[in-house]
Design a protein around this motif. Structure first.
Motif, PDB file in Angstrom:
ATOM      1  N   GLN A  89       0.860  -1.172   0.000  1.00 36.01           N
ATOM      2  CA  GLN A  89       0.000   0.000   0.000  1.00 36.01           C
ATOM      3  C   GLN A  89       0.903   1.231   0.000  1.00 36.01           C
ATOM      4  O   GLN A  89       1.773   1.371   0.843  1.00 36.01           O
ATOM      5  N   VAL A  90       0.715   2.137  -0.971  1.00 36.93           N
ATOM      6  CA  VAL A  90       1.533   3.349  -1.053  1.00 36.93           C
ATOM      7  C   VAL A  90       0.744   4.616  -0.762  1.00 36.93           C
ATOM      8  O   VAL A  90       1.329   5.659  -0.562  1.00 36.93           O
ATOM      9  N   SER A  91      -0.556   4.542  -0.778  1.00 42.15           N
ATOM     10  CA  SER A  91      -1.430   5.637  -0.369  1.00 42.15           C
ATOM     11  C   SER A  91      -2.739   4.977   0.038  1.00 42.15           C
ATOM     12  O   SER A  91      -2.848   3.756   0.027  1.00 42.15           O
ATOM     13  N   PHE A  92      -3.721   5.782   0.396  1.00 46.52           N
ATOM     14  CA  PHE A  92      -4.974   5.188   0.869  1.00 46.52           C
ATOM     15  C   PHE A  92      -5.558   4.227  -0.160  1.00 46.52           C
ATOM     16  O   PHE A  92      -5.989   3.132   0.174  1.00 46.52           O
ATOM     17  N   HIS A  93      -5.545   4.619  -1.444  1.00 43.25           N
ATOM     18  CA  HIS A  93      -6.095   3.780  -2.508  1.00 43.25           C
ATOM     19  C   HIS A  93      -5.022   3.212  -3.426  1.00 43.25           C
ATOM     20  O   HIS A  93      -5.343   2.500  -4.370  1.00 43.25           O
TER      21      HIS A  93
END
Length: 144
Positions: A89-93
């Motif tokens: 995961q690199v950001s929320f989405h």
């Protein structure tokens, strides 16, 4: 309750009956059971998606014959296919997909909604080591 007016001039008009006091009751949760904004939206995160995929792959691995292991193929819009080595995961989405495409190493950054994951069973060959799939989200790192 809805009643239909049967007068000849208003054949298609509806009349609503009045609501009696106490007929509609509000729904309330006990104190402490209401999620905050972060908890309410957490199920939408890429981390939640990866945790669900990891849980399913691990569960499926236990049901496979001993000479098979799960492998994940990421399929992106446009038909791009990546043999997955790890998902993070690199950001929320956002998801970072590390793997191989056409025999070459690659990294793809994608919105979680633009990726489909195909989990398939591949035979473990004696000469090839077991290739784990890595899953990384904010509070956990897991290899399956």
């Amino acid at each position: 309750m809805i009643k239909k007016d049967k007068s000849p001039t208003s054949a298609h008009q509806l009349k609503l009956s009045p609501v009696e006091p106490g007929q509609i009751k509000p729904i309330s949760l006990p104190e402490g059971d209401c999620p905050n904004l972060l908890e309410d939206n957490q199920f939408r995160s890429a981390g939640a998606l990866m945790k669900a995929i990891a849980d399913e792959a691990l569960s499926w691995r236990q049901s496979l014959p001993k000479d098979f292991q799960p492998a994940i193929l990421a399929i992106l819009q446009g038909g791009v296919q990546i043999e997955v080595n790890s998902l993070a995961q690199v950001s929320f989405h956002g998801i970072k997909i590390e793997g191989t495409m056409g025999g070459s190493l690659c990294v793809m950054f994608a919105h979680q909604a633009s990726v489909q994951m195909l989990c398939r069973a591949v035979e473990i060959k004696e000469k090839e080591p077991v290739r784990p799939i890595g899953f990384i989200w904010p509070d956990k790192k897991l290899e399956i």
